[in-house]
Design a protein around this motif. Structure first.
Motif, PDB file in Angstrom:
ATOM      1  N   ALA A  21      -4.710  -0.720   9.049  1.00  0.00           N
ATOM      2  CA  ALA A  21      -3.327  -0.960   8.653  1.00  0.00           C
ATOM      3  C   ALA A  21      -3.084  -2.439   8.401  1.00  0.00           C
ATOM      4  CB  ALA A  21      -2.380  -0.454   9.745  1.00  0.00           C
ATOM      5  N   ALA A  22      -3.693  -3.280   9.243  1.00  0.00           N
ATOM      6  CA  ALA A  22      -3.512  -4.723   9.087  1.00  0.00           C
ATOM      7  C   ALA A  22      -4.137  -5.224   7.795  1.00  0.00           C
ATOM      8  CB  ALA A  22      -4.110  -5.444  10.289  1.00  0.00           C
ATOM      9  N   GLN A  23      -5.215  -4.562   7.338  1.00  0.00           N
ATOM     10  CA  GLN A  23      -5.919  -4.995   6.142  1.00  0.00           C
ATOM     11  C   GLN A  23      -5.375  -4.358   4.866  1.00  0.00           C
ATOM     12  OE1 GLN A  23      -8.374  -7.401   6.262  1.00  0.00           O
ATOM     13  NE2 GLN A  23      -7.667  -7.524   8.376  1.00  0.00           N
ATOM     14  N   GLU A  24      -4.480  -3.382   4.992  1.00  0.00           N
ATOM     15  CA  GLU A  24      -3.969  -2.649   3.842  1.00  0.00           C
ATOM     16  C   GLU A  24      -3.147  -3.560   2.933  1.00  0.00           C
ATOM     17  OE1 GLU A  24      -2.132   1.804   3.244  1.00  0.00           O
ATOM     18  OE2 GLU A  24      -1.392   0.596   4.906  1.00  0.00           O
ATOM     19  N   ALA A  25      -3.453  -3.543   1.637  1.00  0.00           N
ATOM     20  CA  ALA A  25      -2.738  -4.378   0.682  1.00  0.00           C
ATOM     21  C   ALA A  25      -1.272  -3.938   0.605  1.00  0.00           C
ATOM     22  CB  ALA A  25      -3.391  -4.273  -0.688  1.00  0.00           C
ATOM     23  N   PRO A  26      -0.352  -4.872   0.315  1.00  0.00           N
ATOM     24  CA  PRO A  26       1.073  -4.520   0.323  1.00  0.00           C
ATOM     25  C   PRO A  26       1.457  -3.432  -0.680  1.00  0.00           C
ATOM     26  CG  PRO A  26       0.721  -6.697  -0.625  1.00  0.00           C
ATOM     27  CD  PRO A  26      -0.563  -6.287   0.016  1.00  0.00           C
ATOM     28  N   VAL A  28      -0.519  -1.111  -1.837  1.00  0.00           N
ATOM     29  CA  VAL A  28      -1.123   0.135  -1.348  1.00  0.00           C
ATOM     30  C   VAL A  28      -0.270   0.730  -0.225  1.00  0.00           C
ATOM     31  CG1 VAL A  28      -3.148   1.136  -0.210  1.00  0.00           C
ATOM     32  CG2 VAL A  28      -3.444  -0.614  -1.977  1.00  0.00           C
ATOM     33  N   LEU A  29       0.247  -0.150   0.637  1.00  0.00           N
ATOM     34  CA  LEU A  29       1.117   0.294   1.722  1.00  0.00           C
ATOM     35  C   LEU A  29       2.376   0.956   1.179  1.00  0.00           C
ATOM     36  CD1 LEU A  29       1.986   0.313   4.750  1.00  0.00           C
ATOM     37  CD2 LEU A  29       3.001  -1.933   4.331  1.00  0.00           C
ATOM     38  N   ILE A  30       3.037   0.316   0.214  1.00  0.00           N
ATOM     39  CA  ILE A  30       4.265   0.864  -0.366  1.00  0.00           C
ATOM     40  C   ILE A  30       3.985   2.210  -1.032  1.00  0.00           C
ATOM     41  CG2 ILE A  30       5.976   0.558  -2.196  1.00  0.00           C
ATOM     42  CD1 ILE A  30       6.525  -1.109   0.308  1.00  0.00           C
ATOM     43  N   LYS A  31       2.872   2.301  -1.745  1.00  0.00           N
ATOM     44  CA  LYS A  31       2.536   3.557  -2.407  1.00  0.00           C
ATOM     45  C   LYS A  31       2.279   4.657  -1.377  1.00  0.00           C
ATOM     46  CE  LYS A  31      -0.459   5.668  -5.870  1.00  0.00           C
ATOM     47  NZ  LYS A  31      -1.526   5.462  -6.874  1.00  0.00           N
ATOM     48  N   ARG A  32       1.566   4.319  -0.314  1.00  0.00           N
ATOM     49  CA  ARG A  32       1.262   5.323   0.719  1.00  0.00           C
ATOM     50  C   ARG A  32       2.529   5.835   1.384  1.00  0.00           C
ATOM     51  NH1 ARG A  32       0.591   4.989   6.087  1.00  0.00           N
ATOM     52  NH2 ARG A  32       0.324   2.719   6.166  1.00  0.00           N
ATOM     53  N   ILE A  33       3.416   4.907   1.774  1.00  0.00           N
ATOM     54  CA  ILE A  33       4.659   5.308   2.427  1.00  0.00           C
ATOM     55  C   ILE A  33       5.508   6.153   1.478  1.00  0.00           C
ATOM     56  CG2 ILE A  33       6.820   4.495   3.444  1.00  0.00           C
ATOM     57  CD1 ILE A  33       5.332   1.910   4.218  1.00  0.00           C
ATOM     58  N   SER A 153       2.099 -10.030   8.534  1.00  0.00           N
ATOM     59  CA  SER A 153       2.152 -10.312   9.969  1.00  0.00           C
ATOM     60  C   SER A 153       0.807  -9.947  10.586  1.00  0.00           C
ATOM     61  CB  SER A 153       3.263  -9.480  10.623  1.00  0.00           C
ATOM     62  OG  SER A 153       2.862  -8.123  10.740  1.00  0.00           O
ATOM     63  N   PRO A 154       0.569 -10.304  11.843  1.00  0.00           N
ATOM     64  CA  PRO A 154      -0.694  -9.922  12.493  1.00  0.00           C
ATOM     65  C   PRO A 154      -0.916  -8.409  12.517  1.00  0.00           C
ATOM     66  CG  PRO A 154       0.405 -11.626  13.758  1.00  0.00           C
ATOM     67  CD  PRO A 154       1.367 -11.205  12.694  1.00  0.00           C
ATOM     68  N   ALA A 155       0.186  -7.656  12.468  1.00  0.00           N
ATOM     69  CA  ALA A 155       0.084  -6.188  12.507  1.00  0.00           C
ATOM     70  C   ALA A 155       0.001  -5.577  11.112  1.00  0.00           C
ATOM     71  CB  ALA A 155       1.282  -5.613  13.249  1.00  0.00           C
ATOM     72  N   GLY A 156       0.005  -6.418  10.084  1.00  0.00           N
ATOM     73  CA  GLY A 156      -0.034  -5.908   8.715  1.00  0.00           C
ATOM     74  C   GLY A 156       1.218  -6.311   7.957  1.00  0.00           C
ATOM     75  N   TRP A 157       1.383  -5.789   6.745  1.00  0.00           N
ATOM     76  CA  TRP A 157       2.524  -6.126   5.908  1.00  0.00           C
ATOM     77  C   TRP A 157       3.771  -5.391   6.383  1.00  0.00           C
ATOM     78  CZ3 TRP A 157       2.469  -9.866   2.199  1.00  0.00           C
ATOM     79  CH2 TRP A 157       1.200 -10.328   1.801  1.00  0.00           C
ATOM     80  N   LYS A 158       4.905  -6.104   6.381  1.00  0.00           N
ATOM     81  CA  LYS A 158       6.178  -5.524   6.798  1.00  0.00           C
ATOM     82  C   LYS A 158       7.236  -5.761   5.715  1.00  0.00           C
ATOM     83  CE  LYS A 158       5.254  -4.358  11.223  1.00  0.00           C
ATOM     84  NZ  LYS A 158       5.539  -3.074  11.874  1.00  0.00           N
ATOM     85  N   ILE A 159       8.046  -4.750   5.453  1.00  0.00           N
ATOM     86  CA  ILE A 159       9.146  -4.868   4.499  1.00  0.00           C
ATOM     87  C   ILE A 159      10.305  -5.607   5.167  1.00  0.00           C
ATOM     88  CG2 ILE A 159      10.822  -3.575   3.111  1.00  0.00           C
ATOM     89  CD1 ILE A 159       8.755  -1.189   3.302  1.00  0.00           C
TER      90      ILE A 159
END
Length: 211
Positions: A21-26, A28-33, A153-159
């Motif tokens: 999750a921390a390495q997931e591109a922003p 890619v994260l938005i698309k997944r969610i 962030s350390p935990a990954g990308w945050k909106i």
């Protein structure tokens, strides 16, 4: 397999999931969610039937963990955020989070046959803040432009901000927050948001009872 080995595997799986999750591109994260929420909304009969508790559950599980509410609230409060005590900041963040939860829930309840399109991400790998642009395609009407501001962030990308049809959410609330704080102070804003959330909660409970 003994219990100790099972626990070790479970911990390893959790650590890997956290790292992924921390390495997931922003983008890619938005698309997944987005795809996850859309698929759930379209297939879940309770959501299609307008069950508010089920809708809020989906929001709480699939969207809210990826939103930085403290940063979003601090930006909306602007210069007044620094004047607030830690307890006031905590209360304000809690009430703003609740208000946005009802907003997200309302949007999910409207999902039917819409589709999503994703624009290419224009960002450098070293960037710690990016904007991801998407649009909602409807069978009738113009596409709805939807953009997200994210910070790493350390935990990954945050909106921490969302733009719908050219209006950024934080900027939209900033004016009303400033006006309320000027009139009644930070506590006045907290009370205003809390009262609004109570009304929304009562309306949600009434809808749930009727369904």
């Amino acid at each position: 397999m003994n219990i100790l080995k099972k626990l070790s595997l479970a911990v390893a799986a959790l650590l890997f999931a956290g790292y992924a999750a921390a390495q997931e591109a922003p983008d890619v994260l938005i698309k997944r969610i987005s795809e996850d929420v859309m698929a759930t909304a379209k297939s879940d009969k309770e959501i299609q039937g307008g069950n508010p508790r089920r809708i809020q559950q989906v929001v709480d599980e699939k969207i809210l963990p990826y939103v930085d509410f403290q940063r979003m609230t601090s930006l909306a409060a602007g210069r007044y955020w620094r004047d607030a005590t830690p307890d006031q900041q905590k209360q304000l963040t809690h009430e703003f989070r609740s208000l946005l939860m009802y907003t997200y829930s309302g949007a999910i309840s409207q999902i039917r046959d819409q589709k999503l399109e994703y624009r290419p991400l224009r960002a450098d790998p070293a960037d710690t803040e990016v904007i991801v642009n998407t649009q909602v395609i409807q069978q009738r009407g113009e596409p709805i432009q939807l953009s997200y501001r994210l910070a790493k962030s350390p935990a990954g990308w945050k909106i921490y901000d969302v733009n719908v049809l050219g209006a950024w959410l934080v900027e939209t609330y900033k004016g009303s927050f400033a006006a309320e704080i000027s009139k009644s102070g930070i506590d006045g804003l907290i009370k205003t948001l809390a009262d609004k959330n109570k009304k929304l909660a009562a309306s949600t409970a009434k809808t749930a009872k009727a369904s």
